[in-house]
Design a protein around this motif. Structure first.
Motif, short mmCIF file in Angstrom:
data_model
loop_
_atom_site.label_atom_id
_atom_site.label_comp_id
_atom_site.label_asym_id
_atom_site.label_seq_id
_atom_site.Cartn_x
_atom_site.Cartn_y
_atom_site.Cartn_z
N LEU A 33 16.32 -24.61 22.76
CA LEU A 33 16.29 -24.33 21.32
C LEU A 33 16.26 -22.83 21.02
CD1 LEU A 33 13.71 -27.06 20.28
CD2 LEU A 33 16.16 -27.05 19.80
N ASP A 34 16.21 -22.02 22.11
CA ASP A 34 16.16 -20.56 21.97
C ASP A 34 15.00 -20.14 21.06
OD1 ASP A 34 16.98 -17.98 22.49
OD2 ASP A 34 18.37 -17.90 20.80
N LEU A 35 13.82 -20.73 21.31
CA LEU A 35 12.64 -20.38 20.52
C LEU A 35 12.19 -18.97 20.85
CD1 LEU A 35 10.57 -23.69 20.83
CD2 LEU A 35 12.16 -23.01 19.03
N PRO A 36 11.76 -18.20 19.87
CA PRO A 36 11.38 -16.81 20.12
C PRO A 36 9.98 -16.65 20.73
CG PRO A 36 11.12 -17.32 17.79
CD PRO A 36 11.72 -18.53 18.42
N ALA A 37 9.15 -17.68 20.64
CA ALA A 37 7.76 -17.55 21.07
C ALA A 37 7.65 -17.30 22.57
CB ALA A 37 6.98 -18.81 20.70
N GLU A 38 6.74 -16.39 22.96
CA GLU A 38 6.46 -16.13 24.37
C GLU A 38 5.43 -17.11 24.92
OE1 GLU A 38 7.02 -11.34 24.97
OE2 GLU A 38 5.08 -12.09 24.28
N LEU A 39 4.49 -17.50 24.08
CA LEU A 39 3.39 -18.38 24.50
C LEU A 39 3.56 -19.73 23.83
CD1 LEU A 39 0.78 -18.64 26.10
CD2 LEU A 39 -0.44 -17.76 24.11
N LEU A 40 3.69 -20.77 24.65
CA LEU A 40 3.93 -22.11 24.15
C LEU A 40 2.79 -23.04 24.53
CD1 LEU A 40 7.58 -22.31 25.52
CD2 LEU A 40 6.96 -21.77 23.16
N LYS A 41 2.49 -23.98 23.66
CA LYS A 41 1.49 -25.00 23.94
C LYS A 41 2.13 -26.37 23.75
CE LYS A 41 -2.55 -22.23 22.73
NZ LYS A 41 -3.79 -22.14 21.92
N ALA A 42 1.97 -27.21 24.75
CA ALA A 42 2.65 -28.51 24.74
C ALA A 42 2.31 -29.32 23.50
CB ALA A 42 2.28 -29.29 26.00
N GLU A 43 1.06 -29.25 23.03
CA GLU A 43 0.67 -30.06 21.88
C GLU A 43 1.38 -29.64 20.61
OE1 GLU A 43 -2.95 -27.30 22.74
OE2 GLU A 43 -1.41 -28.42 23.85
N GLU A 44 1.88 -28.39 20.57
CA GLU A 44 2.59 -27.91 19.40
C GLU A 44 4.08 -28.29 19.43
OE1 GLU A 44 1.84 -23.75 19.35
OE2 GLU A 44 -0.27 -23.96 18.82
N LEU A 45 4.54 -28.83 20.56
CA LEU A 45 5.96 -29.16 20.72
C LEU A 45 6.17 -30.65 20.96
CD1 LEU A 45 6.94 -26.20 23.08
CD2 LEU A 45 7.20 -26.31 20.60
N LEU A 46 5.18 -31.46 20.60
CA LEU A 46 5.27 -32.90 20.88
C LEU A 46 6.40 -33.58 20.13
CD1 LEU A 46 1.51 -33.96 20.99
CD2 LEU A 46 3.11 -33.78 22.90
N VAL A 47 6.88 -32.97 19.05
CA VAL A 47 7.97 -33.58 18.30
C VAL A 47 9.24 -33.69 19.13
CG1 VAL A 47 8.73 -31.38 17.28
CG2 VAL A 47 9.25 -33.52 16.12
N PHE A 48 9.43 -32.74 20.06
CA PHE A 48 10.68 -32.74 20.83
C PHE A 48 10.76 -33.88 21.83
CE2 PHE A 48 9.99 -28.16 19.71
CZ PHE A 48 10.91 -28.15 18.68
N PRO A 49 9.72 -34.17 22.60
CA PRO A 49 9.79 -35.36 23.46
C PRO A 49 10.01 -36.64 22.66
CG PRO A 49 7.97 -33.95 24.15
CD PRO A 49 8.48 -33.40 22.86
N VAL A 50 9.42 -36.70 21.44
CA VAL A 50 9.61 -37.89 20.60
C VAL A 50 11.08 -38.01 20.20
CG1 VAL A 50 9.05 -38.93 18.38
CG2 VAL A 50 7.24 -37.89 19.76
N LEU A 51 11.66 -36.87 19.80
CA LEU A 51 13.06 -36.89 19.38
C LEU A 51 13.99 -37.30 20.52
CD1 LEU A 51 13.25 -33.66 17.19
CD2 LEU A 51 13.33 -36.03 16.39
N MET A 52 13.65 -36.86 21.73
CA MET A 52 14.54 -37.09 22.87
C MET A 52 14.20 -38.37 23.64
SD MET A 52 16.78 -34.81 22.70
CE MET A 52 17.56 -34.99 24.31
N ARG A 53 13.20 -39.11 23.18
CA ARG A 53 12.80 -40.32 23.90
C ARG A 53 13.95 -41.32 23.95
NH1 ARG A 53 7.04 -41.48 22.37
NH2 ARG A 53 6.83 -39.60 23.62
N ASP A 54 14.70 -41.40 22.84
CA ASP A 54 15.89 -42.27 22.81
C ASP A 54 17.10 -41.35 22.71
OD1 ASP A 54 17.90 -44.09 22.39
OD2 ASP A 54 16.70 -45.37 21.07
#
Length: 373
Positions: free
Chosen positions: A258-279
């Motif tokens: 997604l070319d996100l600019p953030a250097e520091l990532l936390k999995a709990e803040e990105l949970l929407v993406f696994p949900v979107l890609m589950r199907d």
């Protein structure tokens, strides 16, 4: 039949007897130590290391035994003149130098082998821990050897850089040195895996993971910084370490795609993406249905797809979106009209806007339009 460990006292006694015996022979003959004797001393040095004797102790025992036996050595006791005594003394000093060097070489050889074996065992444990390939009970027992108590709740942070981290990377040593100096040994594991730097720490040591991220991203002058650091959620048990590690890797993967600019990532803040890609099939169908018509635009779907994503990131503030895209507000307005005309979805409508944004995010995750769906 397994080889039995030689009792320490036996090795200690043999060390002193062998050393004094060689000195006695040299004092008699004045000769140099033979190749076989030197190799025998190297082997004895190895055995001393394997039985836990430090090199300083080995040298001290030999020097002490030699000092005590000095006046009784045949060549010293039988010297009739000062010149004879000098010759014997010189031969003994040469022999002592050779003997101690051989003992030291053997000791160091054993130490290097032990370090290699320990490092191999550590890498094997890390592979099993992060991939969950071992029996959990056995893994927990092995973990204690490396300072981890897997019954606790742990989280995993992963750092990636442009140049993959190596096992002996200076950055790894710096991060490890700083963490150990600041926090000591606190049930923390630092390792490299597949070119990434991994830190495993218990839930109670969140400060360790925070410090790890800061150090990886800002290691100091002369050290290449990490490009991103991602932290998985906290989970309990050995399986929890694997899960947290996989979440951190997924966060890094989503940020890259997604070319996100953030250097520091936390999995709990990105949970929407696994949900979107589950199907994945459903997501691909959404992209084809909603955004497929954009491929008919002049210049292809790419510019219009970027426009949807950037407008959402800019909160639909046209001036800011145009600035980020590097186009005029007029050009932005033209693109918005083309998106509406080709797809039939109007960003002014809340449901349409959500559908466009979701489809655009799915397209970036799936690599469309560069990759066919």
């Amino acid at each position: 039949m397994a080889e039995q460990t030689v009792p320490e006292q036996t090795v200690v006694g043999e060390l002193g007897d062998r050393y004094v015996g060689l000195l006695a022979e040299v004092s008699r003959s004045g000769r140099r130590l033979s190749r076989a004797e030197v190799e025998s001393l190297r082997a004895l040095g190895e055995r001393c290391a394997e039985n836990g004797q430090g090199l300083r102790d080995v040298v001290a025992r030999c020097m002490g035994a030699g000092r005590r036996a000095w006046t009784t050595l045949p060549g010293i006791a039988g010297a009739g003149t000062v010149n004879e005594l000098r010759q014997v003394g010189e031969a003994l000093l040469i022999a002592a130098e050779t003997a101690l060097a051989a003992l030291g070489e053997g000791h160091e050889r054993a130490q290097r082998l032990a370090v290699r074996q320990e490092e191999a065992a550590r890498r094997e444990f890390i592979d099993d821990l992060l991939y969950g390939r071992s029996d959990l009970g056995t893994l927990a027992e092995r973990a204690e050897r490396f300072g981890l108590r897997l019954a606790r709740t742990h989280a995993v942070a992963v750092a990636v850089t442009e140049r993959p981290y190596g096992h002996v990377d200076p950055v790894v040593r710096r991060v490890e040195r700083e963490l150990t100096g600041r926090f000591g040994e606190r049930d923390v594991l630092l390792a490299t895996k597949d070119g990434r730097l991994v830190c495993v720490a218990p839930e109670s040591e969140q400060a360790v993971l925070d410090a790890f991220a800061r150090l990886a991203l800002r290691p100091g002058p002369g050290y290449p910084p990490a490009r991103r650091v991602a932290t998985g959620r906290r989970h309990s048990g050995a399986g929890g370490v694997v899960r947290s590690y996989e979440e951190a890797l997924d966060a890094l993967d989503f940020a890259e795609r997604l070319d996100l600019p953030a250097e520091l990532l936390k999995a709990e803040e990105l949970l929407v993406f696994p949900v979107l890609m589950r199907d994945r099939a459903a997501m691909a169908d959404l992209v084809r249905t909603v955004l497929g018509p954009l491929a008919a635009a002049r210049g292809g779907a790419g510019p219009l797809l970027d426009t949807i994503a950037v407008q959402a990131e800019a909160g639909y503030v046209n001036a800011e979106a145009a600035r980020r895209l590097g186009v005029s507000v007029r050009t932005l307005g033209y693109r918005a009209e083309r998106i509406k005309a080709l797809t039939g979805y109007d960003p002014a409508d809340a449901l349409h806007r959500y559908t466009l944004e979701t489809a655009a995010m799915g397209a970036r995750l799936l690599g469309w339009p560069r990759q066919a769906l």
